[in-house]
Design a protein around this motif. Structure first.
Motif, mmCIF file in Angstrom:
data_model
loop_
_atom_site.group_PDB
_atom_site.id
_atom_site.type_symbol
_atom_site.label_atom_id
_atom_site.label_comp_id
_atom_site.label_asym_id
_atom_site.label_seq_id
_atom_site.Cartn_x
_atom_site.Cartn_y
_atom_site.Cartn_z
ATOM 1 N N LYS A 48 2.864 12.474 12.325
ATOM 2 C CA LYS A 48 2.154 11.237 12.636
ATOM 3 C C LYS A 48 2.182 10.318 11.428
ATOM 4 N N GLU A 49 1.826 9.075 11.676
ATOM 5 C CA GLU A 49 1.695 8.055 10.633
ATOM 6 C C GLU A 49 0.258 7.556 10.663
ATOM 7 N N MET A 50 -0.372 7.501 9.521
ATOM 8 C CA MET A 50 -1.765 7.066 9.436
ATOM 9 C C MET A 50 -1.891 5.873 8.498
ATOM 10 N N LYS A 51 -2.922 5.093 8.707
ATOM 11 C CA LYS A 51 -3.248 3.990 7.823
ATOM 12 C C LYS A 51 -4.666 4.174 7.293
ATOM 13 N N PRO A 52 -4.969 3.592 6.138
ATOM 14 C CA PRO A 52 -6.332 3.699 5.609
ATOM 15 C C PRO A 52 -7.359 3.274 6.659
ATOM 16 N N GLY A 53 -8.382 4.068 6.804
ATOM 17 C CA GLY A 53 -9.408 3.812 7.797
ATOM 18 C C GLY A 53 -9.229 4.619 9.065
ATOM 19 N N ASP A 54 -8.010 5.115 9.312
ATOM 20 C CA ASP A 54 -7.788 5.958 10.480
ATOM 21 C C ASP A 54 -8.485 7.298 10.287
ATOM 22 N N PRO A 55 -8.953 7.924 11.378
ATOM 23 C CA PRO A 55 -9.556 9.253 11.264
ATOM 24 C C PRO A 55 -8.583 10.235 10.627
ATOM 25 N N GLY A 56 -9.060 10.986 9.677
ATOM 26 C CA GLY A 56 -8.247 11.987 9.029
ATOM 27 C C GLY A 56 -7.430 11.494 7.851
ATOM 28 N N PHE A 57 -7.501 10.195 7.534
ATOM 29 C CA PHE A 57 -6.748 9.695 6.385
ATOM 30 C C PHE A 57 -7.365 10.289 5.118
ATOM 31 N N PRO A 58 -6.563 10.974 4.300
ATOM 32 C CA PRO A 58 -7.134 11.688 3.146
ATOM 33 C C PRO A 58 -7.523 10.754 2.021
ATOM 34 N N THR A 59 -8.392 11.236 1.171
ATOM 35 C CA THR A 59 -8.736 10.520 -0.047
ATOM 36 C C THR A 59 -7.613 10.730 -1.057
ATOM 37 N N LEU A 60 -7.030 9.657 -1.516
ATOM 38 C CA LEU A 60 -5.913 9.731 -2.455
ATOM 39 C C LEU A 60 -6.349 9.172 -3.802
ATOM 40 N N GLU A 61 -5.999 9.870 -4.855
ATOM 41 C CA GLU A 61 -6.418 9.471 -6.194
ATOM 42 C C GLU A 61 -5.304 8.727 -6.918
ATOM 43 N N GLY A 62 -4.564 7.907 -6.175
ATOM 44 C CA GLY A 62 -3.483 7.168 -6.780
ATOM 45 C C GLY A 62 -3.941 5.904 -7.475
ATOM 46 N N GLN A 63 -3.006 5.278 -8.198
ATOM 47 C CA GLN A 63 -3.294 4.054 -8.932
ATOM 48 C C GLN A 63 -2.896 2.800 -8.157
ATOM 49 N N PHE A 64 -2.446 2.982 -6.918
ATOM 50 C CA PHE A 64 -2.048 1.867 -6.072
ATOM 51 C C PHE A 64 -2.701 2.038 -4.705
ATOM 52 N N GLN A 65 -2.918 0.923 -4.037
ATOM 53 C CA GLN A 65 -3.541 0.956 -2.718
ATOM 54 C C GLN A 65 -2.537 1.438 -1.677
ATOM 55 N N PRO A 66 -2.788 2.537 -1.003
ATOM 56 C CA PRO A 66 -1.844 3.008 0.012
ATOM 57 C C PRO A 66 -1.830 2.098 1.233
ATOM 58 N N GLU A 67 -0.665 1.879 1.781
ATOM 59 C CA GLU A 67 -0.527 1.109 3.015
ATOM 60 C C GLU A 67 -0.435 2.020 4.235
ATOM 61 N N SER A 68 0.140 3.188 4.056
ATOM 62 C CA SER A 68 0.238 4.150 5.150
ATOM 63 C C SER A 68 0.565 5.513 4.564
ATOM 64 N N LEU A 69 0.442 6.516 5.398
ATOM 65 C CA LEU A 69 0.750 7.874 4.979
ATOM 66 C C LEU A 69 1.395 8.610 6.141
ATOM 67 N N GLY A 70 2.570 9.154 5.901
ATOM 68 C CA GLY A 70 3.259 9.926 6.917
ATOM 69 C C GLY A 70 3.029 11.411 6.697
ATOM 70 N N GLU A 71 2.692 12.107 7.765
ATOM 71 C CA GLU A 71 2.538 13.562 7.690
ATOM 72 C C GLU A 71 3.779 14.206 8.298
ATOM 73 N N TYR A 72 4.422 15.053 7.533
ATOM 74 C CA TYR A 72 5.655 15.707 7.950
ATOM 75 C C TYR A 72 5.452 17.216 7.973
ATOM 76 N N GLU A 73 6.235 17.851 8.819
ATOM 77 C CA GLU A 73 6.140 19.298 8.941
ATOM 78 C C GLU A 73 7.530 19.904 8.846
ATOM 79 N N ILE A 74 7.635 20.954 8.071
ATOM 80 C CA ILE A 74 8.878 21.708 7.953
ATOM 81 C C ILE A 74 8.596 23.120 8.435
ATOM 82 N N SER A 75 9.446 23.632 9.295
ATOM 83 C CA SER A 75 9.210 24.967 9.838
ATOM 84 C C SER A 75 10.515 25.745 9.885
ATOM 85 N N ARG A 76 10.379 27.042 9.960
ATOM 86 C CA ARG A 76 11.523 27.933 10.080
ATOM 87 C C ARG A 76 11.176 28.983 11.124
ATOM 88 N N GLY A 77 11.753 28.832 12.314
ATOM 89 C CA GLY A 77 11.446 29.755 13.407
ATOM 90 C C GLY A 77 9.964 29.754 13.704
#
Length: 339
Positions: A48-77
């Motif tokens: 999924k793709e999230m934007k600040p203010g969306d439910p579940g958007f994590p607290t990020l301790e970065g030095q820049f304002q995030p515009e969005s955050l993509g959640e990716y999953e890698i799996s093996r079998g």
């Protein structure tokens, strides 16, 4: 020793034997692509793709304002699922950037013991390192590291980096190439900085440092960052440098006697080369060990910076250790010292 504050820690052989890795490498080998350890293909998926203010958007301790955050999953079998976060933000010049970061909590499920813990530990160790960098380096400092580390450094600290985008040619498998290109925010338009870095890492350390002295800026402080997860990027480094490093890895299953387990690693390491090795304890008591099988490998800049037993205490004088993760030498920062 120059320090990045009181967060600096020295490495030692007992800590190397007992604590190096802290369940960290199993996940890196799992998703960064050392296929001889596993038989099933990796699968890459954007959740999924999230934007600040969306439910579940994590607290990020970065030095820049995030515009969005993509959640990716890698799996093996059916074995495991690993979540990664890619945050999009704009730098000081307004250019859109991406940074690959470890989730503060494990979003995906996993059948591999300790995988979730591995992500959380990575997150915490990177946060500690970023805090030290922000406190104890100048804003005009330049950091040299592999591209994924560089992305985290830039987002978390605001410091400039040598190269922060991957090079497409580093990935021979099309699915992996597409995935890393997407999650990293595209491939580098100028490939030379990362190719140069790959070349320096695989060169004889003294030769690399002599070349670096002519290339690194002399009007700003320069730092190098190496991470145990860099071992999972060996295929990229080799592809871009054209050099095959004499590094080998092997899994050692859990034993009730840790001393017998370490002895087995030493015997294996001594079968080739000089017995120079590095170990990572894994979930369940197993060990992932790396050995250097030829003398030229021990002389490379990469080997001299990573905590192999033959490298501890023998860091090149031009690179002064100023920070090391408190738990197990996971992440080390060196300051470039002009001669």
């Amino acid at each position: 020793m120059t320090r990045l504050g009181e967060d600096t820690r020295r490495s030692s052989k007992p800590r190397l034997f007992l604590g190096l890795g802290l369940l960290l490498v199993g996940i890196a080998i799992f998703f960064f692509g050392l296929p001889h350890f596993f038989s099933e293909e990796l699968r890459f998926q954007k959740i999924k793709e999230m934007k600040p203010g969306d439910p579940g958007f994590p607290t990020l301790e970065g030095q820049f304002q995030p515009e969005s955050l993509g959640e990716y999953e890698i799996s093996r079998g059916d074995q495991a699922k690993v979540s990664l976060h890619a945050v999009s933000y704009r730098d000081k010049s307004g250019e859109l950037r991406r940074a690959l970061i470890f989730p503060p909590t494990e979003q995906g499920s996993s059948a591999l013991p300790g995988v979730g813990d591995g992500n959380r530990v990575r997150h915490d160790l990177w946060m500690s390192a970023a805090k030290a960098v922000r406190r104890h380096t100048d804003e005009n400092a330049l950091f040299v590291s592999w591209w994924d580390n560089a992305q985290r450094i830039h987002f978390l600290t605001g410091r400039d980096v040598w190269a922060m985008q991957p090079v497409a040619d580093a990935f021979s498998e099309p699915r992996a190439r597409d995935f890393w290109g997407e999650i990293a925010g595209g491939f580098a338009e100028d490939e030379q900085p990362l190719r140069q870095l790959a070349r320096w890492l695989t060169m004889d350390a003294d030769q690399a440092l002599a070349e670096l002295s002519e290339r690194l800026p002399k009007d700003r402080p320069v730092f190098w960052v190496v991470c145990l997860d860099d071992l999972a990027r060996l295929s990229e480094v080799e592809s871009l440098s054209g050099v095959t490093l004499p590094f080998e890895a092997r899994f050692f299953p859990a034993e009730s006697n840790i001393h017998a387990q370490i002895a087995a690693v030493k015997r294996w390491a001594g079968e080739k080369g000089s017995g120079n090795y590095l170990i990572h304890p894994l979930p369940g008591g197993g060990i992932r060990a790396w050995r250097i099988t030829a003398e030229e490998g021990e002389k490379t800049l990469l080997a001299r910076l990573l905590p192999f037993v033959g490298s501890i205490g023998h860091t090149p004088p031009q690179l002064q250790l100023v920070y090391q993760s408190e738990q197990g030498a996971y992440l080390s920062i060196f300051k470039w010292v002009t001669q």
